[in-house]
Design an enzyme around this catalytic site. Structure first.
Site, PDB file in Angstrom:
ATOM      1  N   HIS A 166       0.824  -1.219   0.000  1.00  0.00           N
ATOM      2  CA  HIS A 166       0.000   0.000   0.000  1.00  0.00           C
ATOM      3  C   HIS A 166       0.850   1.257   0.000  1.00  0.00           C
ATOM      4  O   HIS A 166       0.406   2.317   0.437  1.00  0.00           O
ATOM      5  CB  HIS A 166      -0.933  -0.003   1.225  1.00  0.00           C
ATOM      6  CG  HIS A 166      -2.028  -1.024   1.126  1.00  0.00           C
ATOM      7  ND1 HIS A 166      -2.675  -1.542   2.224  1.00  0.00           N
ATOM      8  CD2 HIS A 166      -2.563  -1.673   0.060  1.00  0.00           C
ATOM      9  CE1 HIS A 166      -3.575  -2.429   1.840  1.00  0.00           C
ATOM     10  NE2 HIS A 166      -3.522  -2.539   0.531  1.00  0.00           N
TER      11      HIS A 166
ATOM     12  N   GLY B 292      -1.003  -9.841  12.105  1.00  0.00           N
ATOM     13  CA  GLY B 292      -1.616  -8.558  12.445  1.00  0.00           C
ATOM     14  C   GLY B 292      -2.468  -7.962  11.351  1.00  0.00           C
ATOM     15  O   GLY B 292      -2.453  -6.737  11.140  1.00  0.00           O
ATOM     16  N   THR B 293      -3.234  -8.813  10.646  1.00  0.00           N
ATOM     17  CA  THR B 293      -4.159  -8.255   9.665  1.00  0.00           C
ATOM     18  C   THR B 293      -5.524  -8.910   9.822  1.00  0.00           C
ATOM     19  O   THR B 293      -5.645 -10.101  10.105  1.00  0.00           O
ATOM     20  CB  THR B 293      -3.654  -8.437   8.216  1.00  0.00           C
ATOM     21  OG1 THR B 293      -4.609  -7.853   7.314  1.00  0.00           O
ATOM     22  CG2 THR B 293      -3.458  -9.896   7.849  1.00  0.00           C
ATOM     23  N   SER B 294      -6.573  -8.092   9.632  1.00  0.00           N
ATOM     24  CA  SER B 294      -7.941  -8.630   9.712  1.00  0.00           C
ATOM     25  C   SER B 294      -8.332  -9.323   8.420  1.00  0.00           C
ATOM     26  O   SER B 294      -9.438  -9.864   8.305  1.00  0.00           O
ATOM     27  CB  SER B 294      -8.916  -7.483  10.017  1.00  0.00           C
ATOM     28  OG  SER B 294      -8.897  -6.545   8.943  1.00  0.00           O
TER      29      SER B 294
END
Ligand code: APR
Length: 271
Positions: free
Chosen positions: A123, A196-198
Site C-alpha cells: 500500500h 496482524g491483519t484482519s
C-alpha cells in the site's frame, strides 16, 4: 500463550524452503500506531473518505490539515514511530535466511527501520511524498522543510504541483511491481506467516489464499494438487476470515511477543 502451536510454527519455519510474511497494522500497534478496525482504531477517529483519492484531488488542503493533525496529535505517531520487537524479530529471521520477504500492507516504514531488507510495500509508504504533476519524490525531512517554509497547504513541489503521500489511497491502484512481486512470492512460497491483519481488504487478503493454493479454478483441488505441502500460519489477536478456512492455525496473542518467542526457539533449535 499456545506454546505447542509456536513449536509447530518453528518446525515449519526451519523446514521451509521459501517463507514469506504478510503483515498488517496489528504488527505496528505495539509501536504506538493504532490499527484501523480494532476499538479506538483509525477508522473510529478519522473519516475514511479523507483517504479517498478523489477527495485528495478535490480538497488536498483539507486532507493535508488532517494528516498533520494526525501526526502531531501524539495519539498516532505515524511519522516518528519506532519499530517494535515484532518488526525486529522479522528482520532477524530474514538475517538468518528463514524469511525471503515481508509483504506489508502498512505505510509506516517500520519494517525498514527494523532492518528488514526485502520489504514489499503493498500500500505504498506514507513517509514518501510524490508530486502529482511531475512525479518527483520527496522524503519526510524534505517535506517538513517545505511545510515550515510554506504559508499555505497543500505543500507543493518545486514545479508547483501538489505533493501527495505515496501511500495507496482508496481508489488508487496497488503499485504494479508490488502487486506482481507479492503474488509471485505467494505462489512460490511453502510457508506464509500472516501477522496482524484482519484480512478484509483485497487484493492483499487473497495472498494467503494463493499461498495455500486455493485460488485455482478447481477450488480446493488447487490446495490438494498444486501446493500440497504449503502452510499458512496466522499470528493475530483475534480470529479472522482466514481462520479455519485458509490458515493451518492461528497463534492468538501479541505479534511482538509471539514473533520474539519464535526467534528465541529457532535459536535454541539451531544451537
Ligand atoms: N498483535 C497481534 N494482532 C494485533 C495486534 C497485536 N499487537 N494489534 C492489533 N492486532 C490485530 C487486530 O485484532 C486486527 O485483527 O491486527 C488486525 C488489524 O486489522 P486492521 O485494523 O483491519 O488492519 P489491516 O488488516 O492492516 O487493514 C488492511 O485496510 O484500511 C485499509 O489500507 C488500510 O492497509 C490497511 C488495510
Amino acid at each position: 500463550m499456545d506454546f505447542p502451536l509456536i513449536d509447530r510454527a518453528v518446525d515449519l519455519l526451519l523446514r521451509s524452503k521459501h517463507t514469506v510474511v504478510l503483515t498488517g497494522a496489528g504488527i505496528s500497534t505495539e509501536s504506538g500506531v493504532p490499527d484501523f478496525r480494532s476499538p479506538g482504531g483509525i477508522w473510529e477517529r478519522y473519516d475514511p473518505t479523507l483517504f479517498f483519492y478523489a477527495r485528495f484531488v478535490a480538497e488536498p488542503d483539507v486532507v493535508w490539515r488532517c494528516l498533520i493533525e494526525m501526526n502531531s496529535s501524539g495519539s498516532l505517531s505515524l511519522w516518528d514511530a519506532r519499530p517494535n520487537r515484532g518488526h525486529l524479530a522479522l528482520a532477524e529471521l530474514e538475517d538468518m535466511g528463514l524469511v525471503k520477504a515481508v509483504i506489508t500492507q502498512n505505510v509506516d516504514n517500520l519494517h525498514q527501520k527494523a532492518g528488514s531488507r526485502t520489504v514489499i510495500e503493498f500500500h505504498g509508504n506514507m513517509l514518501v511524498f510524490r508530486c502529482l504533476d511531475c512525479g518527483r519524490r520527496y522524503g519526510y525531512e524534505q517535506l517538513l522543510e517545505i511545510i515550515a517554509e510554506g504559508t499555505s497547504l497543500p505543500p507543493r513541489c518545486e514545479c508547483g504541483g501538489v505533493l501527495k503521500p505515496d501511500a495507496v489511497f482508496f481508489g488508487e491502484a496497488i503499485p504494479a511491481d508490488a502487486l506482481n512481486e507479492s503474488f509471485r512470492h505467494a505462489q512460490e512460497c511453502d510457508l506464509m506467516l500472516v501477522v496482524g491483519t484482519s484480512a478484509q481488504i483485497e487484493p492483499a487478503a487473497s495472498l494467503p489464499i494463493v499461498a495455500k493454493g486455493m485460488h485455482s479454478m478447481f477450488r480446493g483441488m488447487g490446495a490438494f494438487f498444486s501446493k500440497i505441502t504449503s502452510h499458512v500460519i496466522e499470528i493475530n489477536r483475534e480470529p479472522t476470515p482466514l481462520t479455519g478456512e485458509v490458515s493451518d492455525f492461528l497463534i492468538q496473542g501479541s505479534a511482538g511477543e509471539i514473533l520474539s518467542l519464535i526467534v528465541q526457539k529457532v535459536k535454541e533449535k539451531r544451537g
